[in-house]
Every structure is written in C-alpha cells, then in structure tokens.
Write a protein that holds these residues in place. Structure first.
Motif, PDB file in Angstrom:
ATOM      1  N   VAL A  15      -6.719  10.568 -13.320  1.00 43.16           N
ATOM      2  CA  VAL A  15      -6.052  11.846 -13.063  1.00 43.16           C
ATOM      3  C   VAL A  15      -6.977  12.999 -13.421  1.00 43.16           C
ATOM      4  CG1 VAL A  15      -4.128  13.341 -13.759  1.00 43.16           C
ATOM      5  CG2 VAL A  15      -3.724  10.917 -13.303  1.00 43.16           C
ATOM      6  N   ALA A  16      -7.726  12.851 -14.506  1.00 44.53           N
ATOM      7  CA  ALA A  16      -8.669  13.900 -14.899  1.00 44.53           C
ATOM      8  C   ALA A  16      -9.742  14.090 -13.831  1.00 44.53           C
ATOM      9  CB  ALA A  16      -9.302  13.562 -16.247  1.00 44.53           C
ATOM     10  N   GLU A  17     -10.184  12.992 -13.205  1.00 42.26           N
ATOM     11  CA  GLU A  17     -11.178  13.097 -12.138  1.00 42.26           C
ATOM     12  C   GLU A  17     -10.603  13.806 -10.911  1.00 42.26           C
ATOM     13  OE1 GLU A  17     -12.843   9.279 -11.192  1.00 42.26           O
ATOM     14  OE2 GLU A  17     -13.137   8.750 -13.300  1.00 42.26           O
ATOM     15  N   LEU A  18      -9.332  13.549 -10.606  1.00 38.53           N
ATOM     16  CA  LEU A  18      -8.706  14.129  -9.433  1.00 38.53           C
ATOM     17  C   LEU A  18      -8.280  15.577  -9.657  1.00 38.53           C
ATOM     18  CD1 LEU A  18      -6.520  11.066  -8.385  1.00 38.53           C
ATOM     19  CD2 LEU A  18      -8.460  11.989  -7.111  1.00 38.53           C
ATOM     20  N   GLY A  19      -7.890  15.904 -10.890  1.00 36.97           N
ATOM     21  CA  GLY A  19      -7.446  17.257 -11.214  1.00 36.97           C
ATOM     22  C   GLY A  19      -5.964  17.455 -10.969  1.00 36.97           C
ATOM     23  N   LEU A  20      -5.312  18.224 -11.823  1.00 37.95           N
ATOM     24  CA  LEU A  20      -3.879  18.464 -11.721  1.00 37.95           C
ATOM     25  C   LEU A  20      -3.591  19.755 -10.961  1.00 37.95           C
ATOM     26  CD1 LEU A  20      -2.533  17.639 -15.309  1.00 37.95           C
ATOM     27  CD2 LEU A  20      -2.106  16.339 -13.213  1.00 37.95           C
ATOM     28  N   VAL A  61       0.854  -1.188   0.000  1.00 43.88           N
ATOM     29  CA  VAL A  61       0.000   0.000   0.000  1.00 43.88           C
ATOM     30  C   VAL A  61       0.888   1.235   0.000  1.00 43.88           C
ATOM     31  CG1 VAL A  61      -1.766   1.305   1.246  1.00 43.88           C
ATOM     32  CG2 VAL A  61      -1.819  -1.201   1.259  1.00 43.88           C
ATOM     33  N   PHE A  62       0.563   2.188  -0.876  1.00 43.73           N
ATOM     34  CA  PHE A  62       1.258   3.467  -0.945  1.00 43.73           C
ATOM     35  C   PHE A  62       0.268   4.537  -0.494  1.00 43.73           C
ATOM     36  CE2 PHE A  62       3.254   0.577  -3.842  1.00 43.73           C
ATOM     37  CZ  PHE A  62       4.607   0.840  -3.725  1.00 43.73           C
ATOM     38  N   PRO A  63       0.475   5.109   0.700  1.00 47.46           N
ATOM     39  CA  PRO A  63      -0.531   6.036   1.259  1.00 47.46           C
ATOM     40  C   PRO A  63      -0.612   7.341   0.485  1.00 47.46           C
ATOM     41  CG  PRO A  63       1.436   5.955   2.647  1.00 47.46           C
ATOM     42  CD  PRO A  63       1.610   4.890   1.608  1.00 47.46           C
ATOM     43  N   ALA A  64      -1.788   7.933   0.535  1.00 49.51           N
ATOM     44  CA  ALA A  64      -2.005   9.238  -0.092  1.00 49.51           C
ATOM     45  C   ALA A  64      -1.247  10.309   0.671  1.00 49.51           C
ATOM     46  CB  ALA A  64      -3.496   9.562  -0.112  1.00 49.51           C
ATOM     47  N   GLN A  65      -0.823  11.330  -0.064  1.00 49.89           N
ATOM     48  CA  GLN A  65      -0.212  12.489   0.574  1.00 49.89           C
ATOM     49  C   GLN A  65      -1.338  13.429   1.024  1.00 49.89           C
ATOM     50  OE1 GLN A  65       2.811  14.328  -1.861  1.00 49.89           O
ATOM     51  NE2 GLN A  65       3.604  12.360  -2.561  1.00 49.89           N
ATOM     52  N   ASP A  68     -12.158   2.504  -5.128  1.00 49.47           N
ATOM     53  CA  ASP A  68     -12.882   3.466  -5.949  1.00 49.47           C
ATOM     54  C   ASP A  68     -12.597   3.286  -7.429  1.00 49.47           C
ATOM     55  OD1 ASP A  68     -14.167   5.256  -3.878  1.00 49.47           O
ATOM     56  OD2 ASP A  68     -12.066   5.337  -3.238  1.00 49.47           O
ATOM     57  N   ALA A  69     -11.480   2.629  -7.746  1.00 43.04           N
ATOM     58  CA  ALA A  69     -11.115   2.403  -9.145  1.00 43.04           C
ATOM     59  C   ALA A  69     -10.026   1.349  -9.216  1.00 43.04           C
ATOM     60  CB  ALA A  69     -10.625   3.704  -9.795  1.00 43.04           C
ATOM     61  N   ILE A  70      -9.926   0.735 -10.378  1.00 42.55           N
ATOM     62  CA  ILE A  70      -8.801  -0.143 -10.718  1.00 42.55           C
ATOM     63  C   ILE A  70      -8.055   0.556 -11.836  1.00 42.55           C
ATOM     64  CG2 ILE A  70      -8.109  -2.385 -11.636  1.00 42.55           C
ATOM     65  CD1 ILE A  70     -10.800  -3.446 -10.367  1.00 42.55           C
ATOM     66  N   VAL A  71      -6.841   0.981 -11.561  1.00 39.45           N
ATOM     67  CA  VAL A  71      -6.085   1.829 -12.474  1.00 39.45           C
ATOM     68  C   VAL A  71      -5.154   0.979 -13.343  1.00 39.45           C
ATOM     69  CG1 VAL A  71      -4.528   3.795 -12.658  1.00 39.45           C
ATOM     70  CG2 VAL A  71      -6.159   3.672 -10.777  1.00 39.45           C
ATOM     71  N   VAL A  72      -5.184   1.251 -14.633  1.00 41.97           N
ATOM     72  CA  VAL A  72      -4.340   0.533 -15.588  1.00 41.97           C
ATOM     73  C   VAL A  72      -3.516   1.554 -16.366  1.00 41.97           C
ATOM     74  CG1 VAL A  72      -4.285  -1.212 -17.392  1.00 41.97           C
ATOM     75  CG2 VAL A  72      -6.204  -1.158 -15.787  1.00 41.97           C
ATOM     76  N   THR A  73      -2.208   1.324 -16.469  1.00 44.73           N
ATOM     77  CA  THR A  73      -1.333   2.266 -17.168  1.00 44.73           C
ATOM     78  C   THR A  73      -0.954   1.807 -18.569  1.00 44.73           C
ATOM     79  OG1 THR A  73       0.568   1.223 -16.086  1.00 44.73           O
ATOM     80  CG2 THR A  73      -0.336   3.212 -15.055  1.00 44.73           C
ATOM     81  N   ALA A  74      -1.177   0.543 -18.889  1.00 44.04           N
ATOM     82  CA  ALA A  74      -0.959   0.049 -20.250  1.00 44.04           C
ATOM     83  C   ALA A  74      -2.325  -0.083 -20.912  1.00 44.04           C
ATOM     84  CB  ALA A  74      -0.236  -1.298 -20.242  1.00 44.04           C
ATOM     85  N   SER A  75      -2.575   0.729 -21.934  1.00 46.25           N
ATOM     86  CA  SER A  75      -3.932   0.795 -22.479  1.00 46.25           C
ATOM     87  C   SER A  75      -4.380  -0.516 -23.106  1.00 46.25           C
ATOM     88  CB  SER A  75      -4.046   1.934 -23.487  1.00 46.25           C
ATOM     89  OG  SER A  75      -3.171   1.747 -24.585  1.00 46.25           O
ATOM     90  N   GLY A  76      -3.442  -1.325 -23.576  1.00 46.82           N
ATOM     91  CA  GLY A  76      -3.822  -2.636 -24.095  1.00 46.82           C
ATOM     92  C   GLY A  76      -4.421  -3.493 -22.994  1.00 46.82           C
ATOM     93  N   CYS A  77      -3.822  -3.433 -21.802  1.00 47.25           N
ATOM     94  CA  CYS A  77      -4.364  -4.154 -20.653  1.00 47.25           C
ATOM     95  C   CYS A  77      -5.705  -3.570 -20.244  1.00 47.25           C
ATOM     96  CB  CYS A  77      -3.388  -4.083 -19.481  1.00 47.25           C
ATOM     97  SG  CYS A  77      -1.756  -4.756 -19.827  1.00 47.25           S
ATOM     98  N   GLY A  78      -5.802  -2.244 -20.298  1.00 46.40           N
ATOM     99  CA  GLY A  78      -7.052  -1.601 -19.909  1.00 46.40           C
ATOM    100  C   GLY A  78      -8.227  -2.037 -20.756  1.00 46.40           C
ATOM    101  N   THR A  79      -8.004  -2.168 -22.063  1.00 47.34           N
ATOM    102  CA  THR A  79      -9.070  -2.637 -22.950  1.00 47.34           C
ATOM    103  C   THR A  79      -9.516  -4.031 -22.559  1.00 47.34           C
ATOM    104  OG1 THR A  79      -8.206  -1.292 -24.770  1.00 47.34           O
ATOM    105  CG2 THR A  79      -9.667  -3.103 -25.363  1.00 47.34           C
ATOM    106  N   ARG A 105      -8.359  10.939  -0.715  1.00 44.57           N
ATOM    107  CA  ARG A 105      -9.559  11.213  -1.495  1.00 44.57           C
ATOM    108  C   ARG A 105     -10.141   9.947  -2.117  1.00 44.57           C
ATOM    109  NH1 ARG A 105      -7.650  15.650  -5.681  1.00 44.57           N
ATOM    110  NH2 ARG A 105      -9.889  15.649  -6.189  1.00 44.57           N
ATOM    111  N   LEU A 106      -9.256   9.018  -2.485  1.00 40.72           N
ATOM    112  CA  LEU A 106      -9.671   7.781  -3.146  1.00 40.72           C
ATOM    113  C   LEU A 106      -8.769   6.639  -2.702  1.00 40.72           C
ATOM    114  CD1 LEU A 106     -10.029   8.941  -6.892  1.00 40.72           C
ATOM    115  CD2 LEU A 106     -11.904   8.536  -5.299  1.00 40.72           C
ATOM    116  N   ARG A 107      -9.265   5.426  -2.874  1.00 46.10           N
ATOM    117  CA  ARG A 107      -8.438   4.233  -2.682  1.00 46.10           C
ATOM    118  C   ARG A 107      -8.533   3.427  -3.974  1.00 46.10           C
ATOM    119  NH1 ARG A 107      -8.364  -1.177  -0.430  1.00 46.10           N
ATOM    120  NH2 ARG A 107      -6.523  -1.429   0.910  1.00 46.10           N
ATOM    121  N   VAL A 108      -7.383   3.181  -4.598  1.00 42.87           N
ATOM    122  CA  VAL A 108      -7.396   2.532  -5.915  1.00 42.87           C
ATOM    123  C   VAL A 108      -6.405   1.371  -5.952  1.00 42.87           C
ATOM    124  CG1 VAL A 108      -8.001   4.720  -7.020  1.00 42.87           C
ATOM    125  CG2 VAL A 108      -5.600   4.029  -6.927  1.00 42.87           C
ATOM    126  N   ALA A 109      -6.718   0.378  -6.769  1.00 43.19           N
ATOM    127  CA  ALA A 109      -5.785  -0.714  -7.049  1.00 43.19           C
ATOM    128  C   ALA A 109      -5.053  -0.393  -8.346  1.00 43.19           C
ATOM    129  CB  ALA A 109      -6.536  -2.031  -7.174  1.00 43.19           C
TER     130      ALA A 109
END
Length: 434
Positions: free
Chosen positions: A299-304, A173-177, A255-266, A181-185
């Motif tokens: 990231v778009a949901e969280l805002g930069l 687990v990597f805690p939020a700074q 709150d979400a399952i995050v994928v960084t490789a779009s092929g995996c995300g599909t 706001r969210l907990r994601v895998a």
C-alpha cells in the motif's frame, strides 16, 4: 562464541548454519532486556542468551534433548525481539527453529502434549477442519471447568461465531479499478479467513481501488509457519505455495505476493532459506521470498488517496512481533495510518510480545496470559478508541483482554479511503457497518 562441532556434523546444512549463528554471539546480554520471558521470569535460561547456551550444548554434542532444554525452548515465543536488539546480527530464528526440530526428533513428549500438538497440526492449517473444530467447541464449553488447562485455553480463544467460506477463499481474479498498475497474488491464509474474513475482503477492496489486480492462485494454502515453529518437518505447505505462485508467475506474471498476517509473512519471506537445499525449489523459493510483501508495504508503494474519515480517531498501533522484529517493518504501518487521518498512539513497551505467537497462547497459556495482561494494561493506559494490528493472532489475543475494539490495519485504511466501516467499530460517530 567458540564452537566445537565435528566435520561430520558440519556436513549437515542445518548444523552448519547453526554453527555460523552461534559463532556470532558474543555473550553481551543486550537481548535479555527485550526478551518477554526473561522480563517476566528473570531466569537466565529463559533469555535468548541462556537458550543459546542450552542449544549449543545440545547440538554440539549431538545429544538428545533433555527436559531442561525442552522446557526453556518451549517457553520461547519466537518473537524475535532479541534479533532487533542484537548488535552482532545473531539470527536467533534459524537457531531456535533447528533446536525445535532436534527436540521433536530426540525427545518423547508426555502423551497429552503429543496429542495436543498433533491435533493443532492436523486442524489449524486447514480452514475446513478448523471451522468444524470451532463448531464442536460449543459443546466443549459446557464442560470447560473439567478440562485440562491447555484445552481450556483453546476454548477461551475460540470465537462463538463461525464464519462461512467466502469468495476470497476460492481461486479467482479481482480486477483493478481503473488502469491496472500491478498484478499481485494474495495469500488467503488458513486461520485468518475462518476467524475474520473481513480482513481479506478489506485487502482486496483497498488494493483493487489503488490499481492492483488481485489473484487468489489455485493450489496455495497454509504458509506452514504454525507447524514449522512447533518443530514439525512439514514437507508440503511451503513447496505447495512455491509451486502455486511459480505457476502464476509463468501464466500472468506477479509484481508481489501480498500477505496480511505478519506471522505468515515472516515465514514466506524465509522460504528461500527453508528450501535452499531443495534442488527443484531452491531458486523458485528464493524468488517467492523476494516478491513477498506485507500488505502495508505494498500500500505504501501504491500510495493512499485522500482520507474520507468523519473525524480523527485515536488508534493504538500494536506492532506485531513478526512484523517489527521478523520483517523489520516498523514505521510504514504507522505512517499509513497517519496519512489516512488517524491519530496514532504509541503503546508503552511496544517491543514486547502480546503472548499470541502462533500456538504459544494455547501451549503456554499461563505465560501468554501474563503477557496479554501486560500488553492490555499498556494499551489501555493511552486511552485509545481503537486498536490496530497487522496479525490475526495478535488481534485475537488482545481482544480477549479488553473491550476496546481491535481491527486489522488494512481495515482502517480501507475504511479511510472509501470502504465500509469495520464491523467492530459500529457505533463510533454513529456509523454502522455496511
């Protein structure tokens, strides 16, 4: 399109789905203009419409695959550009996946082809095995000119540097700074952490900075996309991930399952369909698919926060096929890059595939090489300082055709909001990677 499947055939869930897909096709041919293989070869059978006719004839008659069907289906990249173009909503992905499964059941490939496919399926989804294979590739380079074309293609794509396992590959687990706001895998992936662990490192830094607690669940692994799109009936990957994430949902919530490789995300977003007939996993898989997000979507949901960039860099954004066509995520990554202070350049023919497409650049090296050359020409024509993409396969493929540095979109977003300079960009503005 009129079909003539028997009632007995339609009792099979996969055949019934393919029949519904086929009936939506109206032969309009809009798909041919955006199909990479048709653009290259000009052969109707190497277009989605042509392949649909071949697949219909094969499945409708319950026939074994033929050499003609196998050749033209194998040439399909599964880039899904045709699905973005189709006015009738033909779900070509599910149809071609069914065709590939049927081919593997009914067609005996030549020995060299069978061995290569089994080798890829036995190595790529497993980071430990993949690392050993890359180390062994150093020995293969000494005899590269003597090897068959496909093995040469594998060696060409193999990096000379092999990264050791990182903390991001282990459950944790990597805690939020600040306030959570969210907990994601985070799906760590199989190929990506071996080829470029910096992508997941940047993702964790960025998401925790934005207030997300990031979990690496125990028991998750390869998404299964690599073997699935080769036609293999892989019984373990998708169910294992669904169970791992369902357990995490019950333990701490997600709150979400995050994928960084779009092929995996599909692939993950399609788990609900893939496991729809499984009495135990159908409902959990549908829930998992609903929670899956490309990292840029989250990231778009969280805002930069405000950008800390030293200057506006010219970025050629390569929209990976699995992101723009498979997930229909197009504008979000571009908007985030602009918000982060980059000048985003549009790549000509941006809808066409770079030729990576999972294992395609290994199994179809000639066509993949032509597509890469075309993609690189288009990218270089707009004179960018850096290339951004959301898929490790695209980054690897494009990097082998140009000297322009290519990095994951999330690495740029992380850098722009307080993270280190991506290693590939060392020297720009006199900066050095942290």
């Amino acid at each position: 399109m009129q079909t003539n499947f028997s009632l007995a055939q339609l009792a099979d869930a996969e055949t019934a789905e393919s029949e519904a897909v086929l009936r939506k096709c109206v032969h309009c041919g809009f798909c041919t203009a955006t199909c990479p293989t048709y653009v290259l070869l000009g052969d109707e059978l190497d277009s989605p419409r042509g392949r649909i006719y071949l697949i219909k004839d094969m499945l409708e008659g319950g026939k074994p695959a033929t050499e003609t069907v196998v050749r033209h289906v194998d040439r399909c990249l599964s880039c899904l550009s045709c699905m973005s173009t189709c006015p009738s909503g033909v779900h070509y992905m599910h149809l071609v996946d069914h065709a590939r499964h049927h081919i593997e059941k009914t067609w005996r490939r030549p020995l060299a082809d069978r061995l290569q496919r089994r080798l890829l399926a036995a190595i790529l989804p497993y980071p430990g095995r993949f690392r050993w294979a890359l180390r062994a590739a150093g020995l293969g380079r000494a005899v590269r000119p003597l090897l068959p074309a496909r093995l040469r293609a594998m060696l060409e794509l193999a990096p000379t540097k092999v990264h050791a396992p990182t903390r991001q590959e282990r459950p944790g687990v990597f805690p939020a700074q600040g306030k959570r706001r969210l907990r994601v895998a985070l799906l760590g992936g199989c190929v990506q952490p071996v080829l470029d662990p910096a992508i997941n490192e940047a993702t964790i830094r960025l998401l925790t900075r934005l207030g997300a607690e990031v979990v690496i669940p125990e028991g998750q692994g390869c998404c299964g996309g690599l073997t699935h799109h080769m036609g293999a009936r892989e019984p373990d990957f998708a169910p294992a991930n669904v169970r791992a994430w369902t357990k995490e949902l019950a333990a701490g919530g997600l709150d979400a399952i995050v994928v960084t490789a779009s092929g995996c995300g599909t692939t993950v977003k399609d788990y609900g369909f893939m496991l729809r007939e499984d009495p135990e996993l159908a409902e959990p898989a549908a829930r998992v698919s609903a929670l899956a997000r490309d990292v840029t979507e989250l990231v778009a949901e969280l805002g930069l926060p405000p950008s800390t960039l030293p200057r506006r860099l010219r970025v050629a954004y390569h929209s990976a096929c699995s992101l723009q066509h498979g997930q229909q995520v197009r504008e979000v990554p571009r908007r985030l890059l602009r918000e982060a202070g980059f000048e985003v350049l549009e790549v000509p023919e941006g809808h066409l595939c770079c030729g990576s497409a999972g294992t395609y650049n290994i199994l179809q090296p000639d066509l993949a090489g032509q597509l890469r050359a075309r993609k690189v020409r288009n990218i270089e024509s707009i004179r960018p300082e850096v290339i951004a993409a959301g898929n490790i396969g695209c980054l690897t493929q494009i990097s082998h055709g140009t000297a322009i540095p290519a990095v994951h979109t999330v690495e740029l977003l992380d850098w722009a909001t307080g993270g280190p300079v991506p290693a590939a960009l060392a020297g720009l503005d006199g900066t050095v990677p942290a």
